[in-house]
Design a protein around this motif. Sequence first.
Motif, PDB file in Angstrom:
ATOM      1  N   ARG A 190      44.271 -11.249   1.314  1.00  0.00           N
ATOM      2  CA  ARG A 190      43.957 -11.527   2.720  1.00  0.00           C
ATOM      3  C   ARG A 190      44.788 -12.725   3.166  1.00  0.00           C
ATOM      4  O   ARG A 190      44.767 -13.776   2.523  1.00  0.00           O
ATOM      5  N   GLU A 192      45.950 -15.263   6.414  1.00  0.00           N
ATOM      6  CA  GLU A 192      45.604 -15.664   7.787  1.00  0.00           C
ATOM      7  C   GLU A 192      46.810 -16.303   8.451  1.00  0.00           C
ATOM      8  O   GLU A 192      47.534 -17.070   7.824  1.00  0.00           O
ATOM      9  N   ASP A 193      47.030 -15.972   9.709  1.00  0.00           N
ATOM     10  CA  ASP A 193      48.150 -16.597  10.439  1.00  0.00           C
ATOM     11  C   ASP A 193      47.741 -17.996  10.907  1.00  0.00           C
ATOM     12  O   ASP A 193      46.635 -18.460  10.635  1.00  0.00           O
ATOM     13  N   VAL A 195      46.695 -19.250  13.551  1.00  0.00           N
ATOM     14  CA  VAL A 195      45.450 -19.429  14.316  1.00  0.00           C
ATOM     15  C   VAL A 195      44.252 -18.801  13.609  1.00  0.00           C
ATOM     16  O   VAL A 195      43.182 -18.661  14.196  1.00  0.00           O
ATOM     17  N   GLY A 196      44.445 -18.418  12.348  1.00  0.00           N
ATOM     18  CA  GLY A 196      43.308 -17.951  11.550  1.00  0.00           C
ATOM     19  C   GLY A 196      42.980 -16.470  11.664  1.00  0.00           C
ATOM     20  O   GLY A 196      41.903 -16.038  11.251  1.00  0.00           O
ATOM     21  N   VAL A 197      43.903 -15.676  12.256  1.00  0.00           N
ATOM     22  CA  VAL A 197      43.640 -14.232  12.356  1.00  0.00           C
ATOM     23  C   VAL A 197      44.062 -13.560  11.043  1.00  0.00           C
ATOM     24  O   VAL A 197      45.212 -13.696  10.627  1.00  0.00           O
ATOM     25  N   PRO A 198      43.121 -12.859  10.397  1.00  0.00           N
ATOM     26  CA  PRO A 198      43.448 -12.299   9.084  1.00  0.00           C
ATOM     27  C   PRO A 198      44.160 -10.935   9.148  1.00  0.00           C
ATOM     28  O   PRO A 198      43.933 -10.155  10.068  1.00  0.00           O
ATOM     29  N   SER A 199      45.021 -10.695   8.179  1.00  0.00           N
ATOM     30  CA  SER A 199      45.552  -9.356   7.930  1.00  0.00           C
ATOM     31  C   SER A 199      45.769  -9.248   6.425  1.00  0.00           C
ATOM     32  O   SER A 199      45.515 -10.194   5.693  1.00  0.00           O
TER      33      SER A 199
END
Length: 272
Positions: A190, A192-193, A195-199
């Motif tokens: 996992r 996170e970019d 700003v904390g958006v996960p992919s």
Amino acid sequence: GNFYDKVTHYHTLFVSQARVKFPNADGRTNVVHAQRDENSVFKYPDTASSRAGITAITQRLEVAKVAIVGVGGTGGYILDLIAKTPVREIHLFDHDDFEAHNAFRAPGAASFDELRAKMKKVEYFKEAYDPMRRGIVPHPYHLDENNLHELDGFDFVFIAVDQGSARKALTDYLCQVNVPFIDVGMGITRIEDEVGVPSLLGKCRVTLATANKHDHLDRSLDFQDDDQEALYRSNIQVADMNAINAAIAVLRWKQPMGFYLDQLLAHNRNFT
């Protein structure tokens, strides 16, 4: 007219008479017939290979026995692809039951009744592929140091297990008895970019070992039993990764068999 018109004209004449007695009669050859070759593992002929004129090349895959150890996500797709080759016997080794989360990572579409039947994975897959072919042999147990000798004499083994210790025991043994194999592995992390958006970052590994070359295994394979696969085990839906891992494994098996050209001779491949 031309020959085509002549033949279709006669076809129409004969068929209209035949249909008086047999409503579904058809004289055209694209009707599917049962297999006439008693030696074939298939229950109906493989017309695609003959159409493409590659039957002789396909016959190179006609080995006696292939094993798939572990028919979870990736192992199920390996079976799907091997089932469509003329391998005589495909032996499946897996102790686990076929459950709902498996259905979301397996080829095809399991019914609710099949899930309720609480079948072993190997039994489920044998039944699923029975309409198409013979020679799928289920072994509803795990392989360990007590029964590894069951793999003696196989032409090839696919290892699709997620436990490092099992992988170590299997690969050590197969090297010892000179049975060539492919080991597959997957990892999902996992990410996170800013700003904390996960992919998810996905990795697939396919490693080939033969009697002539197996000195790369310690570098390539993960023999640890840690919880690296925790994210994968949480039943995140990644059938596409299972499928691509299996497809690369089967392509790699077909190269030394002389089906596909092998220009790179790569014994370890990673797809990220």
